[in-house]
Design a protein around this motif. Sequence first.
Motif, short mmCIF file in Angstrom:
data_model
loop_
_atom_site.label_atom_id
_atom_site.label_comp_id
_atom_site.label_asym_id
_atom_site.label_seq_id
_atom_site.Cartn_x
_atom_site.Cartn_y
_atom_site.Cartn_z
N ALA A 189 73.66 16.12 58.50
CA ALA A 189 74.63 16.88 59.29
C ALA A 189 74.46 16.61 60.77
O ALA A 189 75.43 16.41 61.51
N ALA A 190 73.21 16.59 61.24
CA ALA A 190 72.94 16.34 62.66
C ALA A 190 73.33 14.92 63.04
O ALA A 190 73.88 14.69 64.12
N LEU A 191 73.06 13.97 62.16
CA LEU A 191 73.41 12.58 62.45
C LEU A 191 74.92 12.41 62.57
O LEU A 191 75.41 11.72 63.47
N PHE A 192 75.67 13.07 61.70
CA PHE A 192 77.13 12.99 61.77
C PHE A 192 77.66 13.63 63.05
O PHE A 192 78.49 13.05 63.74
N ARG A 193 77.17 14.83 63.37
CA ARG A 193 77.65 15.51 64.57
C ARG A 193 77.37 14.69 65.83
O ARG A 193 78.20 14.63 66.74
N ALA A 194 76.22 14.06 65.87
CA ALA A 194 75.82 13.34 67.08
C ALA A 194 76.56 12.03 67.25
O ALA A 194 76.69 11.53 68.38
N ASN A 195 77.08 11.46 66.17
CA ASN A 195 77.56 10.07 66.26
C ASN A 195 78.95 9.82 65.67
O ASN A 195 79.34 8.67 65.50
N ARG A 196 79.73 10.87 65.43
CA ARG A 196 81.08 10.65 64.91
C ARG A 196 82.02 10.13 66.00
O ARG A 196 83.11 9.66 65.74
N GLY A 197 81.62 10.18 67.23
CA GLY A 197 82.37 9.64 68.37
C GLY A 197 81.35 9.45 69.49
O GLY A 197 80.17 9.77 69.33
N CYS A 198 81.80 8.92 70.62
CA CYS A 198 83.16 8.47 70.93
C CYS A 198 83.15 6.94 70.97
O CYS A 198 82.40 6.36 71.75
N TRP A 199 83.99 6.30 70.15
CA TRP A 199 83.93 4.86 69.95
C TRP A 199 85.26 4.20 70.29
O TRP A 199 86.31 4.82 70.21
N VAL A 200 85.18 2.93 70.67
CA VAL A 200 86.38 2.13 70.86
C VAL A 200 86.79 1.61 69.48
O VAL A 200 86.15 0.70 68.95
N LEU A 201 87.79 2.21 68.91
CA LEU A 201 88.23 1.88 67.56
C LEU A 201 89.64 1.31 67.62
O LEU A 201 90.58 2.02 68.01
N GLY A 202 89.78 0.06 67.26
CA GLY A 202 91.06 -0.63 67.36
C GLY A 202 92.01 -0.29 66.23
O GLY A 202 91.77 0.61 65.41
#
Length: 248
Positions: free
Chosen positions: A33-46
Amino acid sequence: MIHITLGAMRYVNPKEDQLGRDHVGWDPNMDDAALFRANRGCWVLGERADREQYALLSSQGTVRQAIEIDHLVPVAGGRRAIEGRYLEAGHPVHDAYVGKPQPVEPTRNPVTYFDSPHAARTCGCGCQAPVTLGWFLPGHDQKALHDRVARIGTVHQFIQWFDHTYTDEAQTMESSILSIDPHSNTKAACSAHGTAAACTPLVADVVLRDAGSDHVEWAVCARWLRENSDATAWLNKHPDAAARLGFA
């Protein structure tokens, strides 16, 4: 499938972070859960990212998490964040990748893509053929469209039918939501987006009243709940229901 390479965990200012996070990256002490919250964004997604249904998070050459994508939401600076859920043991994508070497070669760009047989879905035209990128096999989107036009008649007749149906429903079939509860009815496809959209999982059952019926039951995905203005307004007025759905 989307592949995202993470760096080591580092702290950020939640007042400046677009998702209000105080840390990002990977640390071995993080749970899923912590890993998802920390890394679900913010990304350059084409543009390709819009056609993908899964993402992998890797660090130090190993896949740490697999995510099923509901929706990609924009944040400032042209970046986007993932809305969805992390997968657990027993799901074929999780079991194929998590805890194993990352499936792509390291690059300077943290976001890459690769074709995976585990990301296959059936073609949206109804032919049941598997596709791993997008919703249709090449040319099958046009075949599906023309097949449906033919059910009405000519192209001109189809346009007349569509304009009449869409306009009339928009003007006369106004609906009001009576309740929104966690999904438990027997519907297997999103009532808002249809079977071809392959919205999974369904997260809520919506009961509404419209000009045609006093009791209409829908099953909907998370994307519809977030994007439909009537649904968001209803959930704002019913915080207990929003909390049961995880939208508090």
